[in-house]
Design a protein around this motif. Structure first.
Motif, PDB file in Angstrom:
ATOM      1  N   MET A  44      15.521  20.544  17.467  1.00  0.00           N
ATOM      2  CA  MET A  44      15.685  20.987  18.848  1.00  0.00           C
ATOM      3  C   MET A  44      16.922  21.860  18.977  1.00  0.00           C
ATOM      4  SD  MET A  44      15.438  18.181  21.768  1.00  0.00           S
ATOM      5  CE  MET A  44      13.805  17.533  21.861  1.00  0.00           C
ATOM      6  N   SER A  45      16.821  22.889  19.795  1.00  0.00           N
ATOM      7  CA  SER A  45      17.979  23.796  19.873  1.00  0.00           C
ATOM      8  C   SER A  45      19.104  23.225  20.739  1.00  0.00           C
ATOM      9  CB  SER A  45      17.537  25.142  20.421  1.00  0.00           C
ATOM     10  OG  SER A  45      17.079  24.962  21.746  1.00  0.00           O
ATOM     11  N   TRP A  46      18.824  22.183  21.473  1.00  0.00           N
ATOM     12  CA  TRP A  46      19.828  21.558  22.344  1.00  0.00           C
ATOM     13  C   TRP A  46      20.445  22.599  23.273  1.00  0.00           C
ATOM     14  CZ3 TRP A  46      21.037  16.130  22.018  1.00  0.00           C
ATOM     15  CH2 TRP A  46      20.295  15.464  21.033  1.00  0.00           C
ATOM     16  N   GLN A  47      19.547  23.459  23.780  1.00  0.00           N
ATOM     17  CA  GLN A  47      19.971  24.534  24.661  1.00  0.00           C
ATOM     18  C   GLN A  47      20.107  24.013  26.098  1.00  0.00           C
ATOM     19  OE1 GLN A  47      17.064  27.640  24.530  1.00  0.00           O
ATOM     20  NE2 GLN A  47      18.475  29.175  25.293  1.00  0.00           N
ATOM     21  N   SER A  48      21.153  24.410  26.761  1.00  0.00           N
ATOM     22  CA  SER A  48      21.357  23.952  28.146  1.00  0.00           C
ATOM     23  C   SER A  48      20.797  24.967  29.135  1.00  0.00           C
ATOM     24  CB  SER A  48      22.840  23.799  28.440  1.00  0.00           C
ATOM     25  OG  SER A  48      23.399  22.898  27.552  1.00  0.00           O
ATOM     26  N   PHE A  49      20.492  24.505  30.334  1.00  0.00           N
ATOM     27  CA  PHE A  49      20.071  25.426  31.385  1.00  0.00           C
ATOM     28  C   PHE A  49      21.260  26.306  31.767  1.00  0.00           C
ATOM     29  CE2 PHE A  49      16.861  22.017  32.320  1.00  0.00           C
ATOM     30  CZ  PHE A  49      15.739  22.801  32.126  1.00  0.00           C
ATOM     31  N   VAL A  50      20.998  27.594  31.961  1.00  0.00           N
ATOM     32  CA  VAL A  50      22.074  28.478  32.422  1.00  0.00           C
ATOM     33  C   VAL A  50      22.200  28.321  33.944  1.00  0.00           C
ATOM     34  CG1 VAL A  50      21.800  30.127  30.543  1.00  0.00           C
ATOM     35  CG2 VAL A  50      20.480  30.447  32.633  1.00  0.00           C
ATOM     36  N   GLN A  51      23.284  28.815  34.483  1.00  0.00           N
ATOM     37  CA  GLN A  51      23.591  28.621  35.903  1.00  0.00           C
ATOM     38  C   GLN A  51      22.428  29.023  36.818  1.00  0.00           C
ATOM     39  OE1 GLN A  51      25.882  26.784  36.988  1.00  0.00           O
ATOM     40  NE2 GLN A  51      25.396  27.138  39.154  1.00  0.00           N
ATOM     41  N   GLU A  52      21.793  30.148  36.474  1.00  0.00           N
ATOM     42  CA  GLU A  52      20.681  30.637  37.298  1.00  0.00           C
ATOM     43  C   GLU A  52      19.539  29.614  37.344  1.00  0.00           C
ATOM     44  OE1 GLU A  52      18.891  34.247  35.897  1.00  0.00           O
ATOM     45  OE2 GLU A  52      19.951  35.417  37.426  1.00  0.00           O
ATOM     46  N   GLU A  53      19.265  29.042  36.171  1.00  0.00           N
ATOM     47  CA  GLU A  53      18.194  28.029  36.096  1.00  0.00           C
ATOM     48  C   GLU A  53      18.581  26.776  36.871  1.00  0.00           C
ATOM     49  OE1 GLU A  53      16.193  28.798  31.738  1.00  0.00           O
ATOM     50  OE2 GLU A  53      18.300  28.185  31.786  1.00  0.00           O
ATOM     51  N   VAL A  54      19.855  26.405  36.761  1.00  0.00           N
ATOM     52  CA  VAL A  54      20.337  25.228  37.496  1.00  0.00           C
ATOM     53  C   VAL A  54      20.108  25.453  38.985  1.00  0.00           C
ATOM     54  CG1 VAL A  54      22.393  23.866  38.099  1.00  0.00           C
ATOM     55  CG2 VAL A  54      22.061  24.633  35.741  1.00  0.00           C
ATOM     56  N   GLU A  55      20.438  26.663  39.436  1.00  0.00           N
ATOM     57  CA  GLU A  55      20.275  26.970  40.860  1.00  0.00           C
ATOM     58  C   GLU A  55      18.813  26.942  41.288  1.00  0.00           C
ATOM     59  OE1 GLU A  55      22.509  30.603  41.332  1.00  0.00           O
ATOM     60  OE2 GLU A  55      24.382  29.535  40.861  1.00  0.00           O
ATOM     61  N   THR A  56      17.935  27.356  40.377  1.00  0.00           N
ATOM     62  CA  THR A  56      16.495  27.300  40.694  1.00  0.00           C
ATOM     63  C   THR A  56      16.073  25.849  40.971  1.00  0.00           C
ATOM     64  OG1 THR A  56      16.166  29.163  39.217  1.00  0.00           O
ATOM     65  CG2 THR A  56      14.189  27.971  39.867  1.00  0.00           C
ATOM     66  N   TYR A  57      16.538  24.921  40.111  1.00  0.00           N
ATOM     67  CA  TYR A  57      16.207  23.502  40.352  1.00  0.00           C
ATOM     68  C   TYR A  57      16.832  23.018  41.653  1.00  0.00           C
ATOM     69  CZ  TYR A  57      14.136  22.919  35.746  1.00  0.00           C
ATOM     70  OH  TYR A  57      13.317  23.017  34.657  1.00  0.00           O
ATOM     71  N   GLN A  58      18.055  23.479  41.911  1.00  0.00           N
ATOM     72  CA  GLN A  58      18.755  23.019  43.123  1.00  0.00           C
ATOM     73  C   GLN A  58      18.101  23.540  44.393  1.00  0.00           C
ATOM     74  OE1 GLN A  58      22.761  24.283  42.233  1.00  0.00           O
ATOM     75  NE2 GLN A  58      23.294  22.325  41.290  1.00  0.00           N
ATOM     76  N   SER A  59      17.419  24.693  44.259  1.00  0.00           N
ATOM     77  CA  SER A  59      16.825  25.266  45.475  1.00  0.00           C
ATOM     78  C   SER A  59      15.395  24.758  45.719  1.00  0.00           C
ATOM     79  CB  SER A  59      16.845  26.791  45.405  1.00  0.00           C
ATOM     80  OG  SER A  59      16.035  27.190  44.324  1.00  0.00           O
ATOM     81  N   LYS A  60      14.897  23.927  44.803  1.00  0.00           N
ATOM     82  CA  LYS A  60      13.579  23.318  45.049  1.00  0.00           C
ATOM     83  C   LYS A  60      13.704  22.360  46.229  1.00  0.00           C
ATOM     84  CE  LYS A  60      12.031  23.309  40.208  1.00  0.00           C
ATOM     85  NZ  LYS A  60      10.975  24.338  40.195  1.00  0.00           N
ATOM     86  N   THR A  61      12.578  22.113  46.890  1.00  0.00           N
ATOM     87  CA  THR A  61      12.641  21.132  47.981  1.00  0.00           C
ATOM     88  C   THR A  61      12.761  19.736  47.377  1.00  0.00           C
ATOM     89  OG1 THR A  61      10.262  20.841  47.998  1.00  0.00           O
ATOM     90  CG2 THR A  61      11.142  22.542  49.466  1.00  0.00           C
ATOM     91  N   GLN A  62      13.203  18.802  48.195  1.00  0.00           N
ATOM     92  CA  GLN A  62      13.353  17.426  47.722  1.00  0.00           C
ATOM     93  C   GLN A  62      12.005  16.889  47.209  1.00  0.00           C
ATOM     94  OE1 GLN A  62      14.268  14.476  50.724  1.00  0.00           O
ATOM     95  NE2 GLN A  62      15.517  13.283  49.306  1.00  0.00           N
ATOM     96  N   GLU A  63      10.928  17.217  47.941  1.00  0.00           N
ATOM     97  CA  GLU A  63       9.600  16.712  47.566  1.00  0.00           C
ATOM     98  C   GLU A  63       9.170  17.218  46.186  1.00  0.00           C
ATOM     99  OE1 GLU A  63      10.674  17.966  50.580  1.00  0.00           O
ATOM    100  OE2 GLU A  63       8.805  18.525  51.566  1.00  0.00           O
ATOM    101  N   VAL A  64       9.380  18.536  45.963  1.00  0.00           N
ATOM    102  CA  VAL A  64       8.957  19.125  44.686  1.00  0.00           C
ATOM    103  C   VAL A  64       9.764  18.542  43.529  1.00  0.00           C
ATOM    104  CG1 VAL A  64       8.967  21.296  43.374  1.00  0.00           C
ATOM    105  CG2 VAL A  64       8.027  21.249  45.685  1.00  0.00           C
TER     106      VAL A  64
END
Lengths: 257, 20
Positions: free
Chosen positions: A42-62
């Motif tokens: 496994m590359s043990w790659q972390s989410f970059v800031q942009e990806e983190v923000e994508t998860y953060q902007s999802k609705t609570q339900e999703v």
């Protein structure tokens, strides 16, 4: 002859304990979502800031739905693990279900430390490594932070796969769960598993206090698991339709009212 | 039994839905 009997009995029991250790370790390895080799590759790659923000902007339900799906996938492997533990399938089906309902998420939390990067404080989730901030949209920062603390602390013990396997089985076979029909039979299985765990810890020349540390972890796991149920109940109050229509049926069976 | 239909199925299946 009395001595012979004693030594035969202890030999038989050692053989039995060894056998149980082997079965549980093999079951663990066969039913881990990611195998040792896969983990190494496994590359043990972390989410970059942009990806983190994508998860953060999802609705609570999703975000809840996504996490429910991931937890359910992990739990299916835990069910397979349970089925392969010696004696589990000999329990009555009520008790099998009671143990899985109470313990499967706890085993997922234990298994989480195999997919946890202590230095980055990140867990493998949805293809990459995610820190606690990825889960912000869930609206349960306190629980997420406790889950990450637990993973950090379990990782710091550097348990081997054998030790993880037996600790998982020990947690799953807890004889003090409510609604068990045959507590005694579960107790016997758990005692044997504890002996096997002790035996492996001794064989691996682990520090004296490790079993005590693991026992303390059992209470932390219970608290995490019950807090998850509380958070789900609170979520259901507001989003009962989403849970009913979009959450995995197995998740609802395990954690629903 | 109805309440835990999927768990029952998972426990009874010799082949798991999970592709192990």
């Amino acid at each position: 002859s009395n001595e012979d009997t004693v030594s035969t009995a202890s030999m038989a029991s050692t053989a039995e304990i060894d056998h149980l250790s082997q079965i549980v370790s093999r079951s663990h390895l066969e039913t881990c979502q990611y195998l040792g080799e896969e983990l190494q590759q496994m590359s043990w790659q972390s989410f970059v800031q942009e990806e983190v923000e994508t998860y953060q902007s999802k609705t609570q339900e999703v975000m809840w739905q996504l996490c429910a799906v991931k937890i359910t996938e992990a739990i299916q492997y835990v069910v397979e693990f349970a089925k392969r533990i010696d004696g589990f399938m000999e329990l009555c089906q009520n008790d099998q279900i009671v143990l899985l309902k109470a313990g499967s998420l706890e085993v997922v939390f234990i298994r989480m430390c195999r997919l946890f990067d202590s230095q980055k404080n990140a867990v493998y989730f949805d293809g990459k490594f995610a820190g606690p901030d990825v889960f912000r949209a869930l609206g349960c920062d306190d629980l997420i932070s406790s889950v990450f603390d637990f993973a950090q602390s379990l990782c710091s013990l550097h348990l081997t796969e054998d030790e993880l396997a037996l600790f998982s089985a020990f947690v799953l076979l807890s004889a003090d769960r409510s609604w068990l029909q045959d507590k005694l039979q579960v107790e016997k299985l758990q005692q044997k598993t504890q002996l096997a765990l002790q035996h492996v810890l001794q064989k691996n020349q682990r520090e004296e206090g490790l079993l005590t540390k693991l026992r303390y972890k059992v209470s932390v796991l219970r608290s995490l698991s019950s807090r998850h149920t509380e958070k789900l109940s609170a979520f259901r109050v507001v989003h009962s339709d989403i849970v009913r229509t979009h959450f995995p049926p197995l998740y609802k069976e395990l954690f629903g009212a | 039994k109805e309440k835990h239909k999927i768990l029952h199925q998972l426990l009874q299946n010799s082949t798991s839905p999970v592709d192990l």
